[in-house]
Design an enzyme around this catalytic site. Structure first.
Site, short mmCIF file in Angstrom:
data_model
loop_
_atom_site.label_atom_id
_atom_site.label_comp_id
_atom_site.label_asym_id
_atom_site.label_seq_id
_atom_site.Cartn_x
_atom_site.Cartn_y
_atom_site.Cartn_z
N ALA A 61 -53.52 28.01 -29.61
CA ALA A 61 -54.26 29.01 -29.16
C ALA A 61 -53.34 30.19 -28.51
O ALA A 61 -53.58 31.17 -28.55
CB ALA A 61 -55.23 28.47 -28.03
N ASP A 63 -50.32 30.66 -29.49
CA ASP A 63 -49.71 31.46 -30.42
C ASP A 63 -50.73 32.57 -31.13
O ASP A 63 -50.27 33.57 -31.57
CB ASP A 63 -49.17 30.71 -31.48
N GLU A 137 -30.40 21.96 -2.98
CA GLU A 137 -30.94 22.32 -4.28
C GLU A 137 -29.94 21.73 -5.43
O GLU A 137 -28.79 21.58 -5.12
CB GLU A 137 -31.28 23.79 -4.84
N LYS A 139 -27.22 21.42 -8.46
CA LYS A 139 -26.33 22.41 -8.96
C LYS A 139 -26.34 22.33 -10.73
O LYS A 139 -25.83 21.37 -11.01
CB LYS A 139 -24.79 22.19 -8.48
N ARG A 160 -22.42 36.54 -15.30
CA ARG A 160 -21.69 36.63 -14.06
C ARG A 160 -20.40 37.28 -14.12
O ARG A 160 -19.90 38.13 -13.46
CB ARG A 160 -21.33 35.15 -13.34
N GLU A 196 -30.17 30.38 -13.43
CA GLU A 196 -29.16 29.81 -14.20
C GLU A 196 -29.90 29.53 -15.76
O GLU A 196 -30.75 28.94 -15.61
CB GLU A 196 -28.98 28.49 -13.74
N CYS A 429 5.53 23.72 -36.55
CA CYS A 429 6.58 24.45 -36.84
C CYS A 429 7.98 23.49 -37.15
O CYS A 429 9.03 24.24 -37.65
CB CYS A 429 6.99 25.69 -35.95
N CYS A 442 7.34 22.99 -27.41
CA CYS A 442 8.13 23.39 -28.67
C CYS A 442 9.04 24.48 -28.38
O CYS A 442 8.88 25.32 -27.67
CB CYS A 442 7.03 23.74 -29.73
N CYS A 448 6.78 29.89 -33.83
CA CYS A 448 5.90 28.87 -33.96
C CYS A 448 4.18 29.41 -34.39
O CYS A 448 3.69 30.49 -33.48
CB CYS A 448 5.67 27.86 -32.80
#
EC number: 6.5.1.2
Length: 691
Positions: A61, A63, A137, A139, A160, A196, A429, A442, A448
């Site tokens: 309905a 939709d 609350e 997180k 952010r 969030e 390398c 390395c 490299c």
């Protein structure tokens, strides 16, 4: 609570008829009236579904009502801001532009031990008189956004970012069904809220399964999926993905709130969805109990949480406590311990980082850790492999450190028949491997290919030369296409090169080429950071630039192996000095540097008196022509001034760039703070002897 009586007389509220007459048979006045009723009804149904969690009609309905409104708006040109149909994805973008936040989106101090949260409580009670109530609350483990409403209508959304400037994701967030396009009830004239964005667990499982069925790679976890979806350049792609949101804070508003708990009660009245797992408690013991309860319940929730946030509830008390440079003193994130599971190591591979550091990674039988399937875990360095005694075929315990990066923490059964040996040459390398304490490197430098790839990305990063459009995905495209092999190749790119690549438009290509052109005379300190010298960060690079003055002087000292000259620089010790000399001694590094110097001319550090601005405080808003914001702030701070993110009674000057933030201008007027154009700012610097 909003009831059907609030929209009495609307025929599309309860058990609506959806056998509409043809749009072609409707006159303009009837169409306008029906569209108004449909918008009102759809907002009501959105509220009942997303905020009240108590829908009164079914999906079919809903939709049908939505589709009818779309057809009416299209046929009679009735599109309006705030219509529910506006959340459908718009035109693709070439890029996500930066946007300045209404107010700073700061981070929160955090810890995972009970002693940490008790220390927070002690600081709070020492800073306040009387009893303290806390608002607690979950997180959420998603992506934080700022959303702005003016006169109740959705205007803008931004990620952010660095807390002051984020990416403009207005059109993408508009597609999220639980984000109202128009507020309800007695809403404030101006409201900038923090929320969030996340993907529910069940929806994530279905979404990933469908990706695999289409031959696409699955996302590693819901947070990565949400972040990638929110940063899509094509809003129609975002619209097809199951994003949701919880609202939890106000960044700015034309009304005041007495407490965080009041804010939590007011949000649903305006149609803003909140989490129902919150509590107001009278002391820190009760807050700790709340945290433990949420930890017990986390696996039963349809959204990811990795701890709880404990806030002083009273807003006046929060103002009294204030904030540090990075975080409020009135809030604390009490994290959950990392999740641990068991699995079997099937192979160990070695990855090469930007500085050449070799990191062993365990490839494991897939295992679900906190709702996320993982098959790779870091072993960090050769010493840890030896300490753990881990090998191919062993049964191990892993944890997700910070609920993000898996680590192997314990060998449970070492009956595996594998025998891993750390390589003596780089897997990328074949250069010799050099050990420095527990770590291995390395020695190939920028010869490299693995280090070159990371060096290209780092060269253009925000911490270095801050060149628009050169991120990880773009670098990989450029490498795969053979257009770049090291940072110097970035300067040879043309618009024609880039527009031949998938996903690149004329605008994004031009932005990258123009960005490279503007980086041909970089400040010496930024250039040093961009080179990626091990152990040399922003502060050390700035000190080197001030001490040596020119890049040539730094090269001369390195060529002479003069570690004493480097150790004379503030904050540079023996280890850093040796790292600098060894970096410039590397043949591959010098070859790339020589090529870079064909394109760039690092600008000598300006000599100043050091105290020319004498403690004056500046705030910047908008885009400056001659500086990045970081450069302008650094210039102020190098001369004994102070650069802050928000206007207060202690601010001396607000510097206005292009498209300045109205809130900062209003705050400047309220505090009688002098405003400067960029030209006036430079005149002030010139008069002070800075320029």
């Amino acid at each position: 609570m909003t009831t059907a009586e609030d929209v009495a007389g609307n025929p599309y509220i309860s058990d609506p008829r959806t056998d509409f007459e043809s749009v072609e048979d409707v006159d303009a006045e009837t169409a306008r009236e029906q569209a108004d009723q449909l918008r009102e009804a759809l907002r009501y149904h959105d509220y009942r579904y997303y905020v009240e969690n108590d829908p009164v009609i079914g999906d079919r309905a809903y939709d049908a009502l939505f589709s009818r409104l779309q057809r009416l708006e299209s046929a009679f040109n009735l599109d309006t801001d705030g219509s529910p149909t506006q959340r459908v994805g718009g035109e693709p973008l070439d890029e996500l532009p930066d946007v300045e936040h209404v107010a700073r989106m700061g981070s929160i101090d955090q810890g995972g031990e009970e002693a940490d949260v008790r220390e927070f409580d002690s600081r709070v009670r020492n800073g306040l008189d009387g009893d303290v109530q806390y608002f607690c609350e979950p997180k959420f483990d998603g992506l934080s956004v700022e959303i702005v409403y003016e006169d109740g209508v959705y205007q803008r959304a931004a990620t952010r970012g660095d807390g002051e400037v984020g990416e403009d994701v207005t059109e993408n967030v508009r597609t999220i069904s639980s984000v109202p396009q128009r507020l309800r009830g007695d809403y404030p004239d101006f409201l900038a809220v923090r929320g969030e964005v996340y993907i529910p667990r069940d929806a994530f499982t279905t979404f990933n399964r469908e990706r695999v069925e289409r031959g696409e790679d699955p996302f590693a976890n819901p947070r990565n999926a949400a972040a990638g979806t929110l940063r899509q350049l094509d809003p129609s792609v975002t619209a097809e993905r199951p994003l949701s949101i919880f609202f939890f804070g106000v960044l700015d508003a034309s009304v005041d709130f007495e407490s965080h708990s009041e804010l939590h009660e007011r949000f649903p009245e305006w149609g803003l969805r909140v989490c129902d797992r919150t509590a107001v408690v009278d002391d820190i013991d009760a807050a700790i109990d709340y945290r433990n309860e949420q930890q017990q319940a986390r696996d039963d929730l349809d959204y990811e949480i990795d701890g709880v946030v404990i806030k002083v509830d009273d807003m006046d008390a929060c103002d009294d406590l204030g904030s540090t440079a990075r975080a409020p003193r009135w809030a604390f994130a009490y994290k959950f311990p990392a999740r641990k599971e068991e699995t079997t190591v099937r192979d160990i591979v070695v990855q090469v980082g930007r500085t050449g550091r070799l990191t062993p990674v365990a490839l494991m039988d897939p295992v679900e850790v906190g709702g996320v399937t993982v098959s790779r875990a870091s072993l960090h360095n050769p010493s840890l492999i030896a300490d753990l005694g881990v090998d191919v075929g062993d049964r191990v315990r892993i944890k997700r450190a910070g609920d993000v990066i898996p680590d192997v923490v314990e060998v449970l059964d070492d009956d595996g028949d594998g025998h891993f040996e750390f390589p003596e040459t780089c897997p990328a390398c074949d250069s010799p491997v050099e050990h420095d304490g527990p770590m291995a490197f390395c020695t190939g430098g920028l010869t490299c290919p693995a280090q070159r790839e990371r060096s290209v990305e780092h060269y253009a990063s925000r911490d270095a030369l801050d060149i628009e459009g050169v991120g990880e995905k773009a670098v990989q495209q450029l490498l795969d296409a053979g257009l770049v092999s090291d940072p110097a190749d970035l300067y040879d790119l043309t618009v024609e090169d880039l527009t031949g690549l998938e996903g690149w438009g004329e605008t994004s290509a031009r932005n990258l080429v123009d960005g490279m052109d503007s980086a041909r005379e970089p400040p010496l300190a930024d250039f040093l950071v961009a080179l990626g010298i091990p152990e040399v960060g922003t502060v050390t690079a700035r000190n080197l630039a001030q001490e040596f003055g020119t890049f040539e002087a730094i090269l001369d000292a390195a060529d002479e192996g003069d570690t004493d000259a480097f150790e004379a620089v503030p904050d540079v010790g023996q280890t850093v000095a040796r790292s600098i000399v060894e970096f410039f001694e590397g043949e591959g590094n010098r070859a790339v540097i020589d090529r870079l110097l064909d394109h760039v001319e690092p600008q000598a550090a300006e000599e100043t008196d050091g105290d020319a601005l004498d403690g004056q405080t500046f705030v910047f808003t908008g885009s400056l022509d001659g500086y990045t914001r970081g450069e302008a702030q650094e210039l102020v701070e190098r001369n004994d001034g102070s650069a802050t993110s928000s206007v207060s009674g202690n601010t001396d000057y607000l510097v206005l760039g292009d498209n300045p933030g109205q809130r900062k201008q209003d705050d400047a007027a309220a505090h009688d703070v002098e405003t400067l154009t960029e030209d006036e700012f430079e005149e002030l610097l010139d008069d002070a002897g800075v320029l």
